[in-house]
Scaffold this active site. Sequence first.
Site, PDB file in Angstrom:
ATOM      1  N   ASP A 118      -9.310  -4.193   0.078  1.00  0.00           N
ATOM      2  CA  ASP A 118      -8.112  -4.826   0.623  1.00  0.00           C
ATOM      3  C   ASP A 118      -8.412  -5.625   1.881  1.00  0.00           C
ATOM      4  O   ASP A 118      -7.982  -6.773   2.021  1.00  0.00           O
ATOM      5  CB  ASP A 118      -7.067  -3.757   0.933  1.00  0.00           C
ATOM      6  N   THR A 161       0.806  -1.215   0.000  1.00  0.00           N
ATOM      7  CA  THR A 161       0.000   0.000   0.000  1.00  0.00           C
ATOM      8  C   THR A 161       0.843   1.271   0.000  1.00  0.00           C
ATOM      9  O   THR A 161       0.664   2.134  -0.863  1.00  0.00           O
ATOM     10  CB  THR A 161      -0.943  -0.012   1.211  1.00  0.00           C
ATOM     11  N   ASN A 173       5.370  -0.901   4.048  1.00  0.00           N
ATOM     12  CA  ASN A 173       4.258  -0.327   4.811  1.00  0.00           C
ATOM     13  C   ASN A 173       4.695   0.069   6.213  1.00  0.00           C
ATOM     14  O   ASN A 173       4.155   1.006   6.808  1.00  0.00           O
ATOM     15  CB  ASN A 173       3.111  -1.327   4.920  1.00  0.00           C
ATOM     16  N   HIS A 197      -0.856  -9.839  -0.824  1.00  0.00           N
ATOM     17  CA  HIS A 197      -0.149  -9.204  -1.936  1.00  0.00           C
ATOM     18  C   HIS A 197       1.306  -9.056  -1.512  1.00  0.00           C
ATOM     19  O   HIS A 197       1.744  -9.701  -0.569  1.00  0.00           O
ATOM     20  CB  HIS A 197      -0.794  -7.859  -2.282  1.00  0.00           C
ATOM     21  N   ASP A 204      -3.726   0.334  -5.648  1.00  0.00           N
ATOM     22  CA  ASP A 204      -2.299   0.196  -5.374  1.00  0.00           C
ATOM     23  C   ASP A 204      -1.737  -1.180  -5.719  1.00  0.00           C
ATOM     24  O   ASP A 204      -0.548  -1.325  -5.984  1.00  0.00           O
ATOM     25  CB  ASP A 204      -2.007   0.508  -3.907  1.00  0.00           C
ATOM     26  N   HIS A 205      -2.563  -2.200  -5.699  1.00  0.00           N
ATOM     27  CA  HIS A 205      -2.105  -3.569  -5.943  1.00  0.00           C
ATOM     28  C   HIS A 205      -3.317  -4.476  -6.055  1.00  0.00           C
ATOM     29  O   HIS A 205      -4.447  -4.061  -5.774  1.00  0.00           O
ATOM     30  CB  HIS A 205      -1.183  -4.068  -4.813  1.00  0.00           C
TER      31      HIS A 205
END
Length: 433
Positions: A195, A71, A92, A348, A242-243
């Site tokens: 998420d 993130t 993170n 992730h 973001d992912h």
Amino acid sequence: MRLQVFLVLLAATCAAGTPAKSREKRNKLLLVSFDGFRWDYDQDVDTPHLDQMALDGVKAKYITPPMLTMTAPSHFTTITGRWVEDHEVVHNLMFNTTTNLKVPYKQTLSRSEWWDNGILPLWITAQDQGLKTASFFFPGGAATYRGQKVNRVRLEEAGHPDANYTEWCQNIDTVMSWFSEEDFDLVTLYYGEPDNVGHAKGPETEDRKNIIQQIDRTIGYLRGAIKRHNLDDSLDVVITSDHGMTTVKKRPLVDEIILNKYLNLFELVSFEILDYGGFGVLTPRPGKEQEVFDALSNAPNLTVYKKHEIPESFHLGRSERLPPIVVVADLGFNLNSRFVVYINKGDHGFHNGEMDMKTIFRAFGPSFKKNFVSEPFDSIHIYPLLCKLLRIEPAPHNGSLEVTEAMLWSGGESQGARFSVVLLLPLLLSTAL
């Protein structure tokens, strides 16, 4: 004489349609991020508002996040246009390899020493050029950069609920009032879903599908709020993430990775972050780097790198902050240090080339074409597009506007300006003749 008047009017109209930069109307810009929105999450769910938004604007087939699919690093690449090795937000967690400090993610959000590494984010670059900017929960927005703060910040506190639809709509109302009543030029808005659901329940579950439908309703609410605040002709909206997310492979189906089986972490390593998804870092004790590397090279379902030998395509190797050893697990395998502590069903942090790590890009507004589908591109290229929309000079960055400008009307002019000449031509011709 009539023809001369016509030519003068035509020239003036053309000038109004494609004005010089100093005379161009600047639209406002809303950047929205839905954390962990995998590129294909809307393909097995009914999403009428997302579907309509694609017809009314532009959609990329998918985008590739930077090679550190987390993130904080990924969001900061979006807002700076710089690779992770340049902006140095390499995890993170805020950490210090000397003191073994590790600061949880939500607490890291307000620690300027983690974010302020000499690279200016879009908020500050825009403010330096006279614009008014705000960050609503967006990663990096609460930090100070070279002594300057974002004009207005809402910080997401630890323990804040992420999935409250009523609050999601209230946040949109707040942001719309900033635009319409206080004349903000740029606002970045962050949502922590899908998420959280992806981690807790897994990406291939009904819970994930339900939260995507909630996001779709939120998009519908957003578009209604834009109309209510009379911002249709002046607000561009970019929606991204973001992912992605993948299902975690867990026992009894597979053997999970426990790195202490392959090396004695206590004896060989002085610092580690390993129990955190598919990406890990280690600092070997003095003289032990090769031994650590060799031991991890024998571990299954992962790839180990010496930092200075990381592939150039990762854009991580020049980082000063990143520890000497980097470990990337194979897709779906979480890293565990001494025993299995990970309970996530989805995760992730894996290689950004994996399709499960790809994410979304959507946009609409007066600057964007309609029903336009873009080929995939790297998220690094979003930054120069945002600067183009705001009509500001970008800070040094690694992206390219050439990748995205085909989405825009004539490279950036609004749809209204594009058609002003066409609509006036019949009137001018009748006057001339």
